[in-house]
Motif scaffolding. Structure first.
Motif, PDB file in Angstrom:
ATOM      1  N   ILE A   1       0.874  -1.183   0.000  1.00 45.36           N
ATOM      2  CA  ILE A   1       0.000   0.000   0.000  1.00 45.36           C
ATOM      3  C   ILE A   1       0.904   1.224   0.000  1.00 45.36           C
ATOM      4  N   HIS A   2       0.772   2.086  -1.017  1.00 45.51           N
ATOM      5  CA  HIS A   2       1.667   3.221  -1.202  1.00 45.51           C
ATOM      6  C   HIS A   2       0.886   4.519  -1.398  1.00 45.51           C
ATOM      7  N   ASP A   3       1.422   5.607  -0.915  1.00 44.20           N
ATOM      8  CA  ASP A   3       1.112   6.968  -1.341  1.00 44.20           C
ATOM      9  C   ASP A   3      -0.373   7.320  -1.266  1.00 44.20           C
ATOM     10  N   LEU A   4      -0.969   7.049  -0.112  1.00 44.18           N
ATOM     11  CA  LEU A   4      -2.359   7.444   0.087  1.00 44.18           C
ATOM     12  C   LEU A   4      -2.586   7.703   1.567  1.00 44.18           C
ATOM     13  N   ALA A   5      -3.766   8.221   1.882  1.00 43.48           N
ATOM     14  CA  ALA A   5      -4.147   8.496   3.263  1.00 43.48           C
ATOM     15  C   ALA A   5      -5.298   7.596   3.673  1.00 43.48           C
ATOM     16  N   VAL A   6      -5.356   7.309   4.979  1.00 43.48           N
ATOM     17  CA  VAL A   6      -6.432   6.492   5.543  1.00 43.48           C
ATOM     18  C   VAL A   6      -6.949   7.190   6.784  1.00 43.48           C
ATOM     19  N   ARG A   7      -8.261   7.358   6.872  1.00 38.60           N
ATOM     20  CA  ARG A   7      -8.893   7.884   8.082  1.00 38.60           C
ATOM     21  C   ARG A   7     -10.265   7.243   8.213  1.00 38.60           C
ATOM     22  N   GLY A   8     -10.984   7.549   9.297  1.00 35.94           N
ATOM     23  CA  GLY A   8     -12.328   7.003   9.423  1.00 35.94           C
ATOM     24  C   GLY A   8     -12.806   6.940  10.848  1.00 35.94           C
ATOM     25  N   GLN A   9     -14.052   6.445  11.011  1.00 34.63           N
ATOM     26  CA  GLN A   9     -14.686   6.375  12.321  1.00 34.63           C
ATOM     27  C   GLN A   9     -14.480   5.020  12.995  1.00 34.63           C
ATOM     28  N   GLY A  10     -13.515   4.283  12.525  1.00 33.78           N
ATOM     29  CA  GLY A  10     -13.133   3.029  13.155  1.00 33.78           C
ATOM     30  C   GLY A  10     -11.627   2.928  13.146  1.00 33.78           C
ATOM     31  N   MET A  11     -11.127   1.716  12.830  1.00 30.67           N
ATOM     32  CA  MET A  11      -9.694   1.498  12.741  1.00 30.67           C
ATOM     33  C   MET A  11      -9.204   1.903  11.359  1.00 30.67           C
ATOM     34  N   GLY A  12      -7.946   2.344  11.290  1.00 32.39           N
ATOM     35  CA  GLY A  12      -7.431   2.784  10.006  1.00 32.39           C
ATOM     36  C   GLY A  12      -7.052   1.633   9.103  1.00 32.39           C
TER      37      GLY A  12
END
Length: 688
Positions: free
Chosen positions: A202-213
């Protein structure tokens, strides 16, 4: 008062002499005894293959991305100011930067080939087939249709998805974290890599959210590179070997503003390289969550198989509670910075790194090399029943910002026995600098520690009636410390404190030990005493040690045993008290509660004490080839018929000043002696 002391001294000189001196001082006033044993290095330096190196971190041993500070320490090359969200810097980088550059074109730096699947949320057509002209609009569609190991190139956009990669590996590749994000739904894992997906990337991106990343389970050789994990309502990243071997490399990532923990490693092996974890200070409020009430950068824990983390060129900062906790796991931290771990609660006191034991597993192990830990609240490193090596590392400014509910203790490095089975921590400290800790620099409680080239300096007052640069104390078992080529400077209370434990000090310097702030008393270079409640005597062996500029005593010995070889105790300062005893003794040997103190002093020099060379209170002191230079009184014995002070002259002792010799005498006194201290106050027992 000076005139009264002089008159008393002249009167006491008429009392029975202990032993006549048989040798002379040289014309310059130095020692005239036969040469004692030779040592390869002077006090405060340790022998290495390159010769004698002074205590602290040699300039050539600072970690990659660090520079020498000119005072046997190192500083990280990092931006001076706090960085903006989404930008990062690791040691060696003086300016903030994006997690990854965006590159040219919609697919950034993705290595496109004939098997690449393309994703673009902005594509409006209804004929998606994964080609560049007709891309998928969701990432999961691309994952489900990709060939094994294929690149999935992701264009700019916010993708509200719950991704599952299993069965075969793929390579997700966003344009850049600033423009590509995956947003997970509540109580879910935004991106999950599971069984059959080993070698996923997994490269060059963002992860967010209302649970686990992001979660990785039952998969090996997974790579997370240049990924920004942020603003999650649960753990940022989970690596778990729930059913099979799991391994993961995280490279060039930024983890910030997660809840509970930045990362959790359970039964897995993780390598971190060039990664930042920061601003993790929000504890989860879910009482059913395993991290309820907790916040930490990383938890590494073994359940069914051994977990491990290797962290290189990592920055952990502004974390509430704990930096990294290794529970029955293995940790290596190299060329990294751990700082500003703050007080969260009594059980999360603000510790940078902690290594502990779990029932059913061998002790946790920890190696810290070429790193800096600074401004952590209660302790920089806690080693509890663990095996650890700390080398070429700097610990500074621990415990300097008290918090509400904080009991007020601070310690740079801390060891104690396992809380599972009582086995001792076994620790090696090599070329470590600990400076400006609040109350205590290094604490060795019930553990076995070998120390080479440790420099402890400038302990900051914390508790009003206790302070020590290096503390070695009984805690459920006797502690043992071998200290070589080290220096303890600018402590208050005690430079080196030994309580019901065993210490060997070789080629070590203890200087400028200041009095306690509560009463301007104590200020002892080396304090060796029993613990009467436990019936435990202490023992110390000093060889080639220099103790200078202590306040009330150079060496204080109470109900314990000491051998002092080839040691110099100089300029014990004393203090001025109106109508009272100012102290200022080179050695104080004291019979207190658990048996007579016993001291053997050989081939040593005691000089320029404010009151006397040795004050004997009901102890046995044996002297051989020792020189007393320019002492107001060379030897003093406290008058107590129930516990008489005993001096034994083994020959070769010299007393005098400015080229003149006098008879060495034991003078009687009834002046109240300095007292033994209470046991050290406990530190927070919270890193289980």
């Amino acid at each position: 008062m000076r005139r009264d002391r002089l008159a008393l001294s002249l009167l006491l000189l008429q009392i029975t002499l202990l032993a006549a001196c048989v040798q002379r001082l040289d014309p310059a006033g130095g020692a005239g005894t036969d040469a004692g044993p030779a040592f390869p290095c002077p006090p405060g330096a340790v022998e290495t293959g390159a010769g004698c190196e002074p205590a602290g971190v040699p300039p050539g041993r600072c970690g990659s991305g660090f520079t020498p500070d000119g005072a046997q320490g190192c500083v990280a090359v990092l931006p001076a100011e706090a960085g903006p969200e989404g930008q990062m810097a690791v040691p060696g980088e003086a300016a903030w930067r994006e997690v990854a550059p965006c590159g040219a074109g919609p697919w950034g730096g993705a290595p496109i080939d004939g098997t690449t699947e393309f994703v673009d949320a902005a594509y409006a057509g209804a004929d998606s087939d994964g080609t560049e002209a007709r891309p998928w609009t969701t990432i999961q569609d691309a994952i489900d249709r990709a060939a094994e190991g294929a690149v999935i190139a992701i264009a700019e956009g916010s993708y509200a998805e719950e991704l599952l990669i299993s069965g075969q590996p793929v390579r997700l590749w966003g344009r850049c974290p600033a423009r590509v994000e995956i947003v997970g739904p509540p109580a879910a894992i935004a991106v999950q890599v599971d069984r059959g997906a080993s070698a996923t990337e997994i490269h060059d991106l963002a992860v967010r959210g209302q649970g686990m990343g992001l979660g990785v389970a039952n998969a090996r050789d997974v790579l997370i590179e240049r990924v920004w994990i942020h603003d999650t309502s649960d753990v940022g990243l989970l690596a778990a070997g729930l059913e099979s071997e799991t391994s993961l490399t995280v490279r060039g990532a930024l983890v910030e503003h997660t809840t509970g923990a930045g990362m959790v490693v359970a039964d897995a092996a993780v390598t971190l390289e060039g990664t930042v974890l920061r601003d993790i200070d929000l504890a989860t409020g879910d009482r059913g969550h395993p991290f309820y009430g907790h916040a930490m950068a990383m938890q590494v824990e073994s359940f069914e198989r051994r977990a491990s983390v290797t962290a290189r060129s990592v920055v952990i900062e502004r974390v509430g509670g704990l930096g990294i906790r290794f529970s029955g796991a293995d940790g290596v931290v190299e060329d990294s910075v751990v700082r500003d771990v703050t007080w969260l609660a009594a059980e999360l006191p603000g510790t940078g790194l902690a290594a502990t034991q779990l029932r059913g597993f061998d002790p946790g192990t920890l190696t810290v090399r070429g790193s800096v830990l600074e401004r952590n609240h209660t302790a920089a490193i806690a080693m509890i029943g663990a095996e650890a090596t700390i080398e070429a590392t700097v610990v500074r400014d621990t415990g300097l910002a008290p918090a509400e509910g904080d009991p007020g203790h601070g310690v740079g490095l801390y060891t104690e026995p396992s809380r599972v089975d009582g086995r001792p921590a076994r620790v090696a400290l090599r070329h470590v600098l600990v400076e400006r800790s609040r109350e205590r620099g290094v604490v060795v409680n019930g553990s076995d520690v070998e120390i080479d080239g440790l420099l402890v300096r400038e302990i900051i007052p914390g508790a009003p009636d206790y302070g020590a640069g290096l503390e070695i104390a009984h805690d459920r078992r006797r502690a043992s410390a071998q200290v070589r080529g080290s220096a303890v400077e600018g402590s208050y209370g005690m430079g080196i404190a030994v309580f019901g434990a065993d210490a060997t000090l070789d080629s070590t310097v203890v200087r400028d030990t200041r009095p306690l702030p509560s009463n301007e008393e104590v200020g002892r270079g080396v304090n060796v005493q029993s613990l009467p409640d436990l019936g435990e005597r202490a023992s110390a062996h000093l060889r080639n040690v220099l103790i200078e500029s202590s306040r009330d005593g150079g060496l204080f010995l109470s109900d314990s045993d000491a051998t002092v070889d080839a040691t110099t105790i100089t300029d014990t300062l004393g203090r001025t008290l109106d109508g009272g005893n100012g102290y200022g003794y080179g050695i104080i040997a004291y019979n207190n509660e658990t048996g007579q103190a016993d001291a053997l002093v050989r081939d040593s020099v005691i000089e320029r004490s404010a009151a006397a060379g040795i004050y004997n209170v009901g102890a046995t002191v044996r002297l051989a080839s020792t020189t007393f230079t320019c002492e107001p009184l060379d030897l003093v014995r406290y008058v107590d018929e129930r516990s008489p002070a005993v001096y034994e002259d083994l020959g070769g002792n010299v007393c005098g000043c400015d080229g003149r010799t006098i008879d060495c005498k034991a003078e009687p006194t009834r002046l109240e002696p300095p007292r033994a201290l209470p046991p050290p106050p406990p530190l927070p027992a919270s890193e289980d």
